[in-house]
Write a protein that holds these residues in place. Structure first.
Motif, short mmCIF file in Angstrom:
data_model
loop_
_atom_site.label_atom_id
_atom_site.label_comp_id
_atom_site.label_asym_id
_atom_site.label_seq_id
_atom_site.Cartn_x
_atom_site.Cartn_y
_atom_site.Cartn_z
N ARG A 94 0.94 -0.97 -0.11
CA ARG A 94 -0.03 0.01 0.16
C ARG A 94 0.78 1.33 -0.01
O ARG A 94 2.01 1.13 0.20
CB ARG A 94 -0.99 -0.04 1.27
N GLN A 95 0.33 2.41 -0.32
CA GLN A 95 1.03 3.54 -0.40
C GLN A 95 1.58 3.95 1.06
O GLN A 95 2.91 4.57 1.06
CB GLN A 95 0.14 4.81 -0.77
N GLU A 96 0.83 3.63 1.88
CA GLU A 96 1.53 3.93 3.72
C GLU A 96 2.15 2.85 4.17
O GLU A 96 2.79 2.90 5.07
CB GLU A 96 0.20 4.26 4.41
N GLU A 97 2.50 1.45 3.32
CA GLU A 97 3.19 0.40 3.79
C GLU A 97 3.98 -0.07 2.69
O GLU A 97 3.74 -1.06 1.96
CB GLU A 97 2.46 -0.67 4.33
N ARG A 98 4.78 0.67 1.97
CA ARG A 98 5.69 0.40 1.00
C ARG A 98 7.13 -0.31 1.67
O ARG A 98 7.36 -0.48 2.62
CB ARG A 98 6.01 1.66 0.04
N PHE A 99 7.87 -0.75 0.42
CA PHE A 99 9.02 -1.24 0.98
C PHE A 99 10.15 -0.23 1.58
O PHE A 99 9.93 0.95 1.19
CB PHE A 99 9.78 -1.87 -0.19
N HIS A 100 10.75 -0.49 2.62
CA HIS A 100 11.80 0.17 3.10
C HIS A 100 12.78 0.38 2.28
O HIS A 100 13.48 -0.53 1.58
CB HIS A 100 12.42 -0.23 4.50
N TRP A 101 13.46 1.69 1.94
CA TRP A 101 14.55 2.10 0.96
C TRP A 101 15.81 1.56 1.42
O TRP A 101 16.19 1.71 2.73
CB TRP A 101 14.61 3.30 0.49
N PRO A 102 16.84 0.63 0.76
CA PRO A 102 17.91 0.04 1.21
C PRO A 102 18.85 1.06 1.58
O PRO A 102 19.67 0.82 2.59
CB PRO A 102 18.42 -0.83 0.07
N GLU A 103 18.78 2.30 1.00
CA GLU A 103 19.91 3.43 1.41
C GLU A 103 19.57 3.60 2.87
O GLU A 103 20.57 3.82 3.48
CB GLU A 103 19.52 4.52 0.45
N PHE A 104 18.25 3.74 3.09
CA PHE A 104 18.06 4.24 4.57
C PHE A 104 18.46 3.18 5.31
O PHE A 104 19.14 3.50 6.36
CB PHE A 104 16.35 4.59 4.71
N CYS A 105 18.15 1.91 5.12
CA CYS A 105 18.53 0.94 6.20
C CYS A 105 20.15 0.87 6.38
O CYS A 105 20.59 0.69 7.35
CB CYS A 105 17.95 -0.53 5.60
N TYR A 106 20.81 0.92 5.26
CA TYR A 106 22.31 1.06 5.35
C TYR A 106 22.77 2.06 6.35
O TYR A 106 23.43 2.13 6.97
CB TYR A 106 23.02 1.04 4.19
N ALA A 107 22.10 3.30 6.15
CA ALA A 107 22.43 4.65 6.77
C ALA A 107 22.12 4.34 8.20
O ALA A 107 23.26 5.04 9.14
CB ALA A 107 21.69 6.03 6.18
N THR A 108 21.10 3.94 8.46
CA THR A 108 21.06 3.65 9.93
C THR A 108 21.72 2.64 10.63
O THR A 108 22.03 2.59 11.98
CB THR A 108 19.49 3.05 10.30
N GLN A 109 22.62 1.79 10.00
CA GLN A 109 23.75 0.91 10.40
C GLN A 109 24.93 1.52 10.52
O GLN A 109 25.90 0.79 10.67
CB GLN A 109 23.76 -0.46 9.60
N GLY A 110 25.12 2.72 10.22
CA GLY A 110 26.24 3.60 10.11
C GLY A 110 27.15 3.66 8.90
O GLY A 110 28.14 4.10 9.03
N PHE A 111 26.57 3.31 7.98
CA PHE A 111 27.15 3.21 6.39
C PHE A 111 27.14 4.69 5.79
O PHE A 111 25.89 5.67 6.17
CB PHE A 111 26.63 2.47 5.54
N HIS A 112 28.26 5.02 5.21
CA HIS A 112 28.05 6.44 4.54
C HIS A 112 27.57 5.91 3.04
O HIS A 112 28.17 5.15 2.35
CB HIS A 112 29.39 7.30 4.26
N VAL A 113 26.36 6.42 2.55
CA VAL A 113 25.72 6.04 1.35
C VAL A 113 26.03 7.08 0.21
O VAL A 113 25.67 8.26 0.40
CB VAL A 113 24.07 6.01 1.44
N LYS A 114 26.58 6.67 -0.88
CA LYS A 114 26.56 7.39 -1.86
C LYS A 114 25.91 6.82 -3.07
O LYS A 114 26.13 5.69 -3.66
CB LYS A 114 28.28 7.49 -2.48
N ARG A 115 24.84 7.63 -3.70
CA ARG A 115 24.17 7.08 -4.59
C ARG A 115 24.87 7.11 -6.01
O ARG A 115 25.51 8.13 -6.24
CB ARG A 115 22.67 7.97 -4.68
N LEU A 116 24.41 6.19 -6.99
CA LEU A 116 25.22 6.29 -8.33
C LEU A 116 23.96 6.09 -9.13
O LEU A 116 23.01 6.03 -9.00
CB LEU A 116 25.87 4.94 -8.36
N GLN A 136 29.74 2.59 2.59
CA GLN A 136 30.90 2.55 3.20
C GLN A 136 31.17 2.83 4.49
O GLN A 136 30.42 3.60 5.17
CB GLN A 136 31.81 3.46 2.45
N ARG A 137 31.41 1.94 5.34
CA ARG A 137 31.64 1.92 6.83
C ARG A 137 33.15 1.42 7.33
O ARG A 137 33.43 0.17 7.03
CB ARG A 137 30.84 1.20 7.62
N GLU A 138 33.96 2.45 7.66
CA GLU A 138 35.39 2.04 7.99
C GLU A 138 35.97 1.56 6.49
O GLU A 138 36.04 2.23 5.51
CB GLU A 138 35.58 1.10 8.94
#
Length: 228
Positions: A94-116, A136-138
């Motif tokens: 549904r619109q209000e229950e879509r997939f979580h974006w992987p970029e966000f999930c990586y960022a919450t785990q401490g990764f620096h995210v660079k979109r390509l 990237q993380r460390e």
């Protein structure tokens, strides 16, 4: 007039409920039947569905609870990097229950995210367009690519996802959906090789899409479309 509107709304509600019932309950289990061989990669034996995040934080836990099935497998090769494949399935999107974006999930785990730039797989890849980024993380540098199927569409980008859901809601469809994500460590690419990270990512996804036969191919990319 109000009676007519009520009748229309009632008919719409009935159609919407019927649409909910057109996706078989056990459809997500088909995702466990992944191809044993994808080009130079072969499926590594796994004991069960695996969820082994680097950090299980609140955002990641909430994301997992959204899905009806999460499959994680590794594809290994003697000459190419190990591919970490993740497939998340939702029986109702549904619109209000879509997939979580992987970029966000990586960022919450401490990764620096660079979109390509996105990668179009072309006709051989069922016209799938991959979203890709580097996390990237460390010292860990991970190349990530993913795509989504929402009902009978394979949209690329947040606006396209919203539009696909809107179109299917107009047709009284409550679609199921799948997110297919794959990643590898860039340091695992042979030094001096001719393969770039983007080419390697595209190569794996093309193999996956081309090799997947019905009913798996239908779940991944609507390869054999039918009414949902």
């Amino acid at each position: 007039m109000f009676a007519g509107l009520a009748a229309t709304a009632s008919a719409g509600a009935i159609a919407f409920r019927r649409a909910q019932q057109e996706v078989p309950v056990g459809r997500g289990t088909i995702l466990t039947h992944l191809p044993a061989q994808l080009g130079s990669w072969h499926l590594q034996a796994a004991r069960a569905d695996m969820i082994d995040p680097v950090v299980v934080d609140i955002a990641f836990s909430q994301a997992l609870e959204m899905y009806d099935r999460v499959i994680e497998r590794d594809y290994v090769s003697p000459v190419l990097p190990r591919i970490m494949l993740n497939i998340a399935y939702k029986r109702e999107v549904r619109q209000e229950e879509r997939f979580h974006w992987p970029e966000f999930c990586y960022a919450t785990q401490g990764f620096h995210v660079k979109r390509l730039a996105p990668i179009a797989l072309g006709p051989a890849g069922d016209n799938v367009t991959l979203t890709q980024f580097v996390g990237q993380r460390e010292e860990r540098r991970e190349r990530v690519g993913y795509f989504m199927r929402i009902g009978n569409a394979v949209p690329s980008g947040s606006l396209a996802v919203r539009a696909a859901l809107f179109r299917q809601s107009l047709a009284m469809h409550l679609p199921d959906g799948v997110m297919v994500r794959a990643s590898f460590l860039e340091d695992d690419i042979a030094q001096g090789g001719a393969t770039t990270p983007a080419d390697l990512l595209a190569r794996f996804f093309r193999e996956l899409v081309q090799t997947a036969s019905a009913p798996l191919g239908e779940i991944l990319v609507n390869k054999h479309p039918k009414s949902i």
